[in-house]
Design an enzyme around this catalytic site. Sequence first.
Site, short mmCIF file in Angstrom:
data_model
loop_
_atom_site.label_atom_id
_atom_site.label_comp_id
_atom_site.label_asym_id
_atom_site.label_seq_id
_atom_site.Cartn_x
_atom_site.Cartn_y
_atom_site.Cartn_z
N TYR A 89 -10.78 10.62 -0.87
CA TYR A 89 -11.09 9.76 -2.01
C TYR A 89 -12.59 9.76 -2.32
CZ TYR A 89 -6.53 8.19 -0.36
OH TYR A 89 -5.23 8.16 0.09
N GLY A 144 -3.51 11.56 0.84
CA GLY A 144 -4.96 11.59 0.96
C GLY A 144 -5.43 10.53 1.94
N HIS A 145 -6.66 10.64 2.35
CA HIS A 145 -7.30 9.62 3.19
C HIS A 145 -8.72 9.41 2.70
CE1 HIS A 145 -4.25 8.52 6.08
NE2 HIS A 145 -3.95 9.79 6.29
N ASP A 198 -11.91 3.23 2.18
CA ASP A 198 -10.82 2.30 2.49
C ASP A 198 -11.24 0.84 2.32
OD1 ASP A 198 -9.00 4.26 3.05
OD2 ASP A 198 -9.07 4.04 5.22
N ARG A 224 11.67 2.11 -5.92
CA ARG A 224 12.88 2.72 -5.34
C ARG A 224 13.57 1.78 -4.36
NH1 ARG A 224 9.56 7.32 -5.39
NH2 ARG A 224 9.16 7.24 -3.15
N GLY A 240 0.78 -1.21 0.00
CA GLY A 240 0.00 0.00 0.00
C GLY A 240 0.82 1.27 0.00
N ARG A 243 2.84 4.58 -1.71
CA ARG A 243 2.59 5.48 -2.84
C ARG A 243 3.29 4.93 -4.08
NH1 ARG A 243 2.83 11.89 -1.13
NH2 ARG A 243 2.26 11.63 1.06
#
Length: 364
Positions: free
Chosen positions: A138, A133-134, A164, A99, A91, A93
């Site tokens: 969304y 965001g949360h 969520d 990376r 989960g 980003r």
Amino acid sequence: MTKLSGPLAGIRIVEIDAIGPVPLAAMLLADMGAEIIRVARPPSAGAGDWDDVGGDILHRSRTVIHLDLKRDEDRAQLLDLIDLADGLIEGYRPGVMERLGIGPDICLARNPRLVFGRMTGWGQSGPLAMRAGHDINYLSITGALHAMGKQGAPPPVPLNLVGDYGGGAMFLIFGLLSALLSAQRTGQGQVVDACITDGVASLMSLFYAWQPKGLWTDAPASNLLDGAAPFYRCYTCADGRHVAVGCLEPKFFAQMVEGLGLSDRRYDQNDRAGWPAMQADFTAAFATQTRDAWADHFAQTDACVTPVLAMAEAPGHPHNQARGTFVQREGIPQPAPAPRLDRTTGAITEPASADVADILRRWS
């Protein structure tokens, strides 16, 4: 750890520890028998509440290992697990796994059958993909948040069930299982881009279908299912507690009206002009008795009147008790595995810790 059983027994999934939809998705998969290895950060003195937001319930039924994914040797151990896994869920980003050197290109090159499940709020692409965001954010761009609450007031802050968990965890599970079925047939894994805004938009399909037909008005508290209808809302009772009324069908509406002692009013259920007076009558009637008195009064009817229970009350409701909807573990109630299957149903097992070497020996 107790040997897992259930319809997903034999499925091996690596869970990169996260907050929000990922732990719920992993819990549901584990309840159904999938073997989930939760990869958590090593314990540290500076760990805060967010580091264990899942607690004993959301983290149940799976094995935890602790790896620092910024260390080469720990990433190498994770990749060894991924070599033998059926799926992975994470989960972060967009770009974080890449990376770290454990992005989908590297993982699928090592294990072509792997299903790489990615869970984000905004998705892997788009102008907002890299923004924070949360749940409430969304919901706000899908039309769902605007549809909630009262006219002329800001939308209420909803529980994170719609975003969520509904638009996130459930769509992650659906995508993951779909891709696992495909991998079993074709031998080819793939990446699942599970995006909460996409999922919530999909959940809004009924209302987007109704709107062009004139069956839904794009304003809160104006429609059949958003609190405007007197027969589909909650009412306050004499003790300050509440009942939920959901008698949409005429035959159920008639039973509710009769139960309130209002049969002489001859309501036209679908006459919106009469809704304010109808709501006033219902409000006055429900205020004459306590919540539990009304619940008992309507219990043996199809009037669709039920008590609004607090979380502390819900496990004791007779229906929940009869179905075993909640279970007690160490004196704490928690939701039981769902849904029920008649042959290979799910089960809760104790969480456990292990090291990578033990898991690799078991999976090899």
